[in-house]
Design a protein around this motif. Sequence first.
Motif, PDB file in Angstrom:
ATOM      1  N   ASN A  10       0.848  -1.195   0.000  1.00  0.00           N
ATOM      2  CA  ASN A  10       0.000   0.000   0.000  1.00  0.00           C
ATOM      3  C   ASN A  10       0.881   1.241   0.000  1.00  0.00           C
ATOM      4  O   ASN A  10       2.042   1.208   0.426  1.00  0.00           O
ATOM      5  CB  ASN A  10      -0.963   0.017   1.190  1.00  0.00           C
ATOM      6  CG  ASN A  10      -0.267   0.092   2.525  1.00  0.00           C
ATOM      7  OD1 ASN A  10       0.086  -0.940   3.108  1.00  0.00           O
ATOM      8  ND2 ASN A  10      -0.050   1.291   3.031  1.00  0.00           N
ATOM      9  N   THR A  26      -4.697   6.730   0.831  1.00  0.00           N
ATOM     10  CA  THR A  26      -4.005   5.445   0.957  1.00  0.00           C
ATOM     11  C   THR A  26      -4.610   4.475  -0.045  1.00  0.00           C
ATOM     12  O   THR A  26      -5.832   4.295  -0.062  1.00  0.00           O
ATOM     13  CB  THR A  26      -4.147   4.871   2.379  1.00  0.00           C
ATOM     14  OG1 THR A  26      -3.640   5.806   3.333  1.00  0.00           O
ATOM     15  CG2 THR A  26      -3.376   3.565   2.504  1.00  0.00           C
ATOM     16  N   GLU A 142      -8.766   0.930   0.686  1.00  0.00           N
ATOM     17  CA  GLU A 142      -9.204  -0.097   1.627  1.00  0.00           C
ATOM     18  C   GLU A 142     -10.719  -0.008   1.802  1.00  0.00           C
ATOM     19  O   GLU A 142     -11.286   1.086   1.867  1.00  0.00           O
ATOM     20  CB  GLU A 142      -8.511   0.131   2.964  1.00  0.00           C
ATOM     21  CG  GLU A 142      -8.980  -0.767   4.090  1.00  0.00           C
ATOM     22  CD  GLU A 142      -8.505  -0.303   5.458  1.00  0.00           C
ATOM     23  OE1 GLU A 142      -8.488  -1.127   6.392  1.00  0.00           O
ATOM     24  OE2 GLU A 142      -8.150   0.889   5.599  1.00  0.00           O
ATOM     25  N   SER A 171      -7.737   7.189   6.623  1.00  0.00           N
ATOM     26  CA  SER A 171      -7.664   6.456   7.886  1.00  0.00           C
ATOM     27  C   SER A 171      -9.023   6.297   8.550  1.00  0.00           C
ATOM     28  O   SER A 171      -9.803   7.250   8.621  1.00  0.00           O
ATOM     29  CB  SER A 171      -6.728   7.187   8.858  1.00  0.00           C
ATOM     30  OG  SER A 171      -5.440   7.315   8.310  1.00  0.00           O
ATOM     31  N   TYR A 273      -6.016   5.482  13.260  1.00  0.00           N
ATOM     32  CA  TYR A 273      -5.242   4.758  12.260  1.00  0.00           C
ATOM     33  C   TYR A 273      -4.396   5.719  11.440  1.00  0.00           C
ATOM     34  O   TYR A 273      -4.770   6.878  11.225  1.00  0.00           O
ATOM     35  CB  TYR A 273      -6.171   3.990  11.324  1.00  0.00           C
ATOM     36  CG  TYR A 273      -6.764   2.743  11.927  1.00  0.00           C
ATOM     37  CD1 TYR A 273      -6.309   1.482  11.557  1.00  0.00           C
ATOM     38  CD2 TYR A 273      -7.790   2.815  12.872  1.00  0.00           C
ATOM     39  CE1 TYR A 273      -6.861   0.333  12.102  1.00  0.00           C
ATOM     40  CE2 TYR A 273      -8.341   1.673  13.433  1.00  0.00           C
ATOM     41  CZ  TYR A 273      -7.876   0.437  13.038  1.00  0.00           C
ATOM     42  OH  TYR A 273      -8.412  -0.696  13.583  1.00  0.00           O
ATOM     43  N   ILE A 276      -3.408   1.975   6.650  1.00  0.00           N
ATOM     44  CA  ILE A 276      -4.009   0.651   6.786  1.00  0.00           C
ATOM     45  C   ILE A 276      -3.303  -0.172   7.866  1.00  0.00           C
ATOM     46  O   ILE A 276      -2.081  -0.305   7.860  1.00  0.00           O
ATOM     47  CB  ILE A 276      -3.953  -0.101   5.442  1.00  0.00           C
ATOM     48  CG1 ILE A 276      -4.739   0.671   4.370  1.00  0.00           C
ATOM     49  CG2 ILE A 276      -4.506  -1.516   5.575  1.00  0.00           C
ATOM     50  CD1 ILE A 276      -4.629   0.086   2.988  1.00  0.00           C
ATOM     51  N   ASN A 277      -4.097  -0.700   8.799  1.00  0.00           N
ATOM     52  CA  ASN A 277      -3.644  -1.706   9.772  1.00  0.00           C
ATOM     53  C   ASN A 277      -2.521  -1.239  10.699  1.00  0.00           C
ATOM     54  O   ASN A 277      -1.769  -2.061  11.224  1.00  0.00           O
ATOM     55  CB  ASN A 277      -3.209  -2.989   9.057  1.00  0.00           C
ATOM     56  CG  ASN A 277      -4.363  -3.698   8.394  1.00  0.00           C
ATOM     57  OD1 ASN A 277      -5.508  -3.596   8.838  1.00  0.00           O
ATOM     58  ND2 ASN A 277      -4.087  -4.417   7.304  1.00  0.00           N
TER      59      ASN A 277
END
Length: 286
Positions: A10, A26, A142, A171, A273, A276-277
């Motif tokens: 990403n 993102t 995402e 986010s 966030y 991502i993740n």
Amino acid sequence: MQLFVNQLTNVDFSYLDAQRGLVGETWLASVILDGVLDEQGMVCDFGVVKKTLRYWLDDQLDHRLLVPTESERLTHQCIDGRIILTWQSDKGDIELNCPQEAVTLIATDSITAVSTSVWCREQLKASFPVNVDQLTLTFAPEHIDSAFYHYSHGLKKHNGNCQRIAHGHRSRIEIFRNGERSDELEQHWAQRWQDIYIGTAADLCSTDDSSEGSSDERYHFAYDAPQGHFELTLPRSQCYLIDTDTTVELIAEHLASTVAASLPGQSILVRAYEGINKGALAQQLA
């Protein structure tokens, strides 16, 4: 024969948009390679695909500002390794003066997932074995079924590319009130920070008060970082100031303390966030 790698990596970046102004984003990157099999029975070794594309995307897109050079809204010049630009968005003018390595110039009239993938394919043509006939690179955000926001920022103390004054993220945000997740609070902050620039108050050099009280009033940010001197001017309506640097840890802490101050006697937990993740947790107990 086709070889594919879904969600290979990403990229976190910002871009200039005609209507929205400065937008943090993102994208997940996926790739398909078309070609004949080599003597190993492969179109291309997965290791080569992953290493080549991840390195190139990290170097050319990640933590940069993407600029559409064919747009009539853009005026820019590159001088002595620096880029100086003005972007006329519907929300007001944006000005940037920074090292050229912090910006990627893309020959298109607007930055989209499709136009960016077309440009990337052209740049990557020579990076794969001769038996590879075609590379298809696709970008997609995402999937998020709850609240999220787009933000841009810069971290002047960072030794890596986060120091660039106009890079960003898309986010999600999770806010818990007395142990229960609050859709109301999440939606409130997602709307408040839609397409926002989160700036450090200490980096604010001046305010353009020529149109004081109007949406045209602008903030001017500037700082020196290891990669050089950075300056950014943008509409005040697109900015949110905090008293600290804008790491995700400090953003989470700011959100938790701000929400808790508006809800005395209640425990607040924020999961913020950064793309991502990954992100940070901050808590304010009752």
